[in-house]
Structure formats: C-alpha cells, structure tokens
Design an enzyme around this catalytic site. Structure first.
Site, PDB file in Angstrom:
ATOM      1  N   ASP A  83       0.828  -1.217   0.000  1.00 15.21           N
ATOM      2  CA  ASP A  83       0.000   0.000   0.000  1.00 15.21           C
ATOM      3  C   ASP A  83       0.854   1.255   0.000  1.00 15.21           C
ATOM      4  O   ASP A  83       2.041   1.225   0.322  1.00 15.21           O
ATOM      5  CB  ASP A  83      -0.931   0.024   1.216  1.00 15.21           C
ATOM      6  CG  ASP A  83      -0.172   0.075   2.536  1.00 15.21           C
ATOM      7  OD1 ASP A  83       0.828  -0.649   2.677  1.00 15.21           O
ATOM      8  OD2 ASP A  83      -0.561   0.860   3.419  1.00 15.21           O
ATOM      9  N   ASP A 144       7.835   4.120  -1.372  1.00 17.63           N
ATOM     10  CA  ASP A 144       7.439   3.565  -0.079  1.00 17.63           C
ATOM     11  C   ASP A 144       6.122   2.827  -0.303  1.00 17.63           C
ATOM     12  O   ASP A 144       5.077   3.445  -0.270  1.00 17.63           O
ATOM     13  CB  ASP A 144       7.313   4.700   0.930  1.00 17.63           C
ATOM     14  CG  ASP A 144       6.817   4.229   2.281  1.00 17.63           C
ATOM     15  OD1 ASP A 144       6.755   3.017   2.497  1.00 17.63           O
ATOM     16  OD2 ASP A 144       6.479   5.097   3.105  1.00 17.63           O
ATOM     17  N   GLU A 178       0.252  -1.291   5.571  1.00 18.98           N
ATOM     18  CA  GLU A 178       1.283  -0.849   6.520  1.00 18.98           C
ATOM     19  C   GLU A 178       1.062   0.591   6.928  1.00 18.98           C
ATOM     20  O   GLU A 178       1.244   0.973   8.074  1.00 18.98           O
ATOM     21  CB  GLU A 178       2.676  -1.012   5.903  1.00 18.98           C
ATOM     22  CG  GLU A 178       3.826  -0.849   6.901  1.00 18.98           C
ATOM     23  CD  GLU A 178       4.337   0.574   7.073  1.00 18.98           C
ATOM     24  OE1 GLU A 178       5.116   0.811   8.003  1.00 18.98           O
ATOM     25  OE2 GLU A 178       3.943   1.477   6.300  1.00 18.98           O
ATOM     26  N   ASP A 201      11.964  -1.484   3.558  1.00 28.17           N
ATOM     27  CA  ASP A 201      10.977  -0.409   3.607  1.00 28.17           C
ATOM     28  C   ASP A 201      11.636   0.926   3.938  1.00 28.17           C
ATOM     29  O   ASP A 201      11.608   1.382   5.075  1.00 28.17           O
ATOM     30  CB  ASP A 201       9.902  -0.769   4.659  1.00 28.17           C
ATOM     31  CG  ASP A 201       8.730   0.192   4.642  1.00 28.17           C
ATOM     32  OD1 ASP A 201       8.664   1.039   3.727  1.00 28.17           O
ATOM     33  OD2 ASP A 201       7.883   0.098   5.547  1.00 28.17           O
TER      34      ASP A 201
HETATM   35 ZN   LIG Z   1       6.784   2.060   4.173  1.00 28.52          ZN
END
Ligand SMILES: [Zn+2]
Length: 410
Positions: A83, A144, A178, A201
């Site tokens: 996401d 991200d 997340e 991440d």
């Molecule tokens: Zn992230």
C-alpha cells in the site's frame, strides 16, 4: 552486479497501480484495490519460478525460494508492503527518471513548482551521479514501498536463475495496509515459517533500522461545571479552558516539532469540548521505555497541579499501549543485525543504524515472534510529491538481500 534495468521495469509497473490504503476503512485490507497489485505479484512470483505461492483473503502474498544447499539452515524472510500512504494521492503516478544527477535542481513539475534539490533535501546530496526516480508533481511516487517490492522480486528472480549461489530456504511476504498501522494484524507468522526476517521499507542507501519508538496513546478528560457567566465567580469550571491550560503547560522542548533523533515527545493531536466537558487526545513517543514512563509521570504531575488549581473540575489522564521498540527482541539475536551489517559492507556501503521515529511492521512482527529489522531501499521524502528513490540505491539494496541469503547459509 547491475540489476537496474529489471528493477526499474518492475518499479514503474508497480508504481502505476493505485494501492492507497484508507485509515477510515473498517475492512481488511482497508482498500480493495490493493488486491490488484497482490494478484499481479502472485502471478509474477509463479512466473519467475518461486514455490508455494499464495495469496490469501487478507491480501497477503507469500512464496518460497527453495534452498540450494543441503542441511538445516535458518529460514530467512524478506518483506515489503504493497500500500501507499493516504497522505497524498497515489492515483495516476507517472514515474520519471533523472539520469546521472549532477547535483542541481531536479524538476519534478515546473507547472506545480515542485523542485527537488540538495538544499530542500540534504539526504539527496549523497546521490550525485545516480539515477533518481521521482513522480511528476501531482502524486506521491510510492517508492514507499514499491521500491521494496521491486527489490525483493528482482533479487528473488536473480537467486532463482543462479542456483550456484548457496542459500537456505528463503521466504517472501508482501503485505497490505502498513501505512494505516494494520499491516501484519492477520499475518500468520507460524505458517510463514521463517526464523527471522528483514523488511525492505525505506531510507537512503546504507541505512538499517533495529529500533523504533515505544508508543502510548494519551487521553485527558476534563469534567467542568457550567454556570451562567454573569454569576460564575468561584462557581464555574470551564473544561475547554482547563484543557488549553494543561496543553500549554507541557514543555515546549518535548514536542514533535522541537525534537529529533532519540528525543521523545508528547504530541497533543486533538482538543475537543466546551464548558461542561473536554477531551484532549495525544500520543507519547520515546525509544527508551523508562523515559516514556517518566514523561507520562511528568504529564500526570501537570494534571495533578491543575486539579489543585481547579478544584471544581474533575481531571483524569490515561495512557494506552500502542506498540513497543523492537530492539528489545532483536538484541537477543545478535546474528540478525550482525549478518545484515556484514551484507551491507559487502555491497560497498557503511551501515548506518538509525532509530526510527515511528513504528514499523517489523516492530509488530518482532513481538509476534518474527524479529524483523529494516533495510534501506534507497529513497526519501516519503508520503508526498517530493518523494524520490535512487535506482542505484535500489540496486545496492538488492545486492544486500542476495548477500544476506548467502551469509545465512555459511
Ligand atoms: Zn513504508
């Protein structure tokens, strides 16, 4: 090792799919559209030859890369989230590559006045000569964490094609939600079957993270006493004003806007109410749990003093645990960070251990029994139109993953 072409092709494909999560949603995953990417990733994992590929009803995509060596080796997981942040639009993302950045302005959009440079983002300064990817001015980029997904997928393909690289069983996991703090809520750690994992991440090349905030929610409730203002002397307790008085009494050097690094804070996120009743919501954040508790004591002392100042009001303060610092789990297994640091060095970078000023999926997983520090993906400025990622940084990150796979089989 140059995987830049494969990395970019994948990243561009993933970035164009809108996977924004939604804080207000009551479903899991929070948005249906995350399944579009989940299905695509599951199909792609099958196509590159991964085993046990699974997409479940929660949107978790998992797969396995079988071991190339004999004997019992630790099973290592690699995770990234699908996401993107609800903070900026993720619809119609148009990635662009700024080849071999020379150090000047990167024009993300002249029309929108979105210009990126080392002045407004000092983290960019270390990327001279690299290929920088940005969006086009009206959306976030979604590096991200689609950079993390592209890195894991490309490294997985490489490992599957090169059976001569020695490694044990590797697990892959792509998770939804997340950004709304729910990412691993239903993640089946036992079925995943890894001894430890690494989330891919975020952050600039070289950065690794084993530490995040300890986090509590704060709630202050004030019951006032309403009286006609004309006859209120010594008879009224104005809850709204008392709320303001408490918030103003909190030290200014312990707020998010005045702290950095390892400094903790309390942020008052919301004040609501009137004369009869008021409520202050907030968040308390600190890497050191003892310091978090001390900060909470300090807020309790302030409210105690206000009780004496306003005897007609009833003032309560309560704290609620939100998440804890994963370091306490990870330090018990020094090989997890030890191998990661060695893998980063082997990729030609100096590891930079940074405390996360927030939470991570890895934090929650660590307390669910799967210790999971975080590895850089080569980007910065997340959740907005200035987001960028270095393709060279992504390449280094993929190299770190492959190094990790080898190291755990030694
Ligand atoms: Zn992230």
């Amino acid at each position: 090792m140059d995987l830049k072409n494969a990395l970019y092709k994948r990243f561009e494909l993933y970035a164009k799919i809108d996977t924004q999560s939604d804080e207000a949603s009551k479903t899991f995953p929070s948005t249906k559209k995350q399944f579009v990417l989940a299905k695509m990733l599951a199909a792609e994992l099958k196509a590159i030859g991964a085993k046990r590929v699974k997409l479940d009803k929660y949107g978790y995509v998992t797969a396995e890369i079988p071991a190339t060596v004999k004997g019992r080796k630790p099973v290592i997981g690699f995770l990234a989230h699908m996401d993107t942040s609800p903070a900026a639009s993720g619809k119609g993302v148009k990635p662009q590559v700024h080849k071999a950045w020379k150090g000047g302005d990167i024009v993300i959009s002249r029309r929108h006045g979105v210009i990126l440079n080392a002045k407004n983002c000092p983290e960019l300064a270390g990327c001279r000569g690299e290929d920088i990817i940005t969006a086009s001015g009206d959306t976030l980029l979604g590096a991200d964490d689609k950079a993390g997904i592209a890195i894991i997928m490309t490294a997985a393909e490489y490992l599957l094609k090169h059976a001569e690289i020695p490694h044990g069983t590797l697990k892959i996991g792509f998770t939804p939600d997340e950004e709304v703090g729910q990412g691993v809520k239903y993640f089946d750690v036992k079925a995943f079957g890894a001894d430890c994992a690494y989330t891919f991440d975020g952050d600039v090349a070289g950065a690794i993270e084993e530490e995040n905030f300890n986090a509590d929610g704060v709630k202050i409730t004030i019951e006032g006493k309403s009286v006609h203002p004309g006859t209120a002397k010594n008879a009224m307790a104005n809850a709204a004003r008392i709320a303001a008085d408490i918030v103003a009494a909190w030290p200014e050097n312990m707020l998010p806007e005045t702290t950095e690094g390892r400094e903790g804070f309390i942020m008052f996120t919301d004040i609501a109410g009137g004369t009869e009743k008021a409520e202050v919501s907030g968040i308390a954040r600190e890497h050191d749990l003892r310091k978090l508790k001390a900060m909470e004591k300090q807020l309790e002392a302030i409210t105690a003093a206000k009780r004496l100042k306003y005897p007609l009001a009833k003032i309560e303060v309560a704290f609620r645990e939100q998440y804890r610092n994963m370091k306490e789990v990870i330090v018990k297994r020094p090989d997890i960070m030890g191998k990661l640091k060695a893998a980063v060095r082997q990729a030609g970078l100096e590891p930079h251990v940074k405390p996360v000023r927030g939470g991570t999926d890895g934090a929650r997983l660590s307390f669910m029994g799967l210790p999971a520090p975080n590895v850089f993906t080569g980007g910065y400025n997340y959740h907005g139109r200035y987001e960028w990622v270095s393709l060279d940084g992504m390449n280094k990150s993929a190299e770190v993953l492959i190094n990790l796979a080898r190291k755990w089989a030694e």
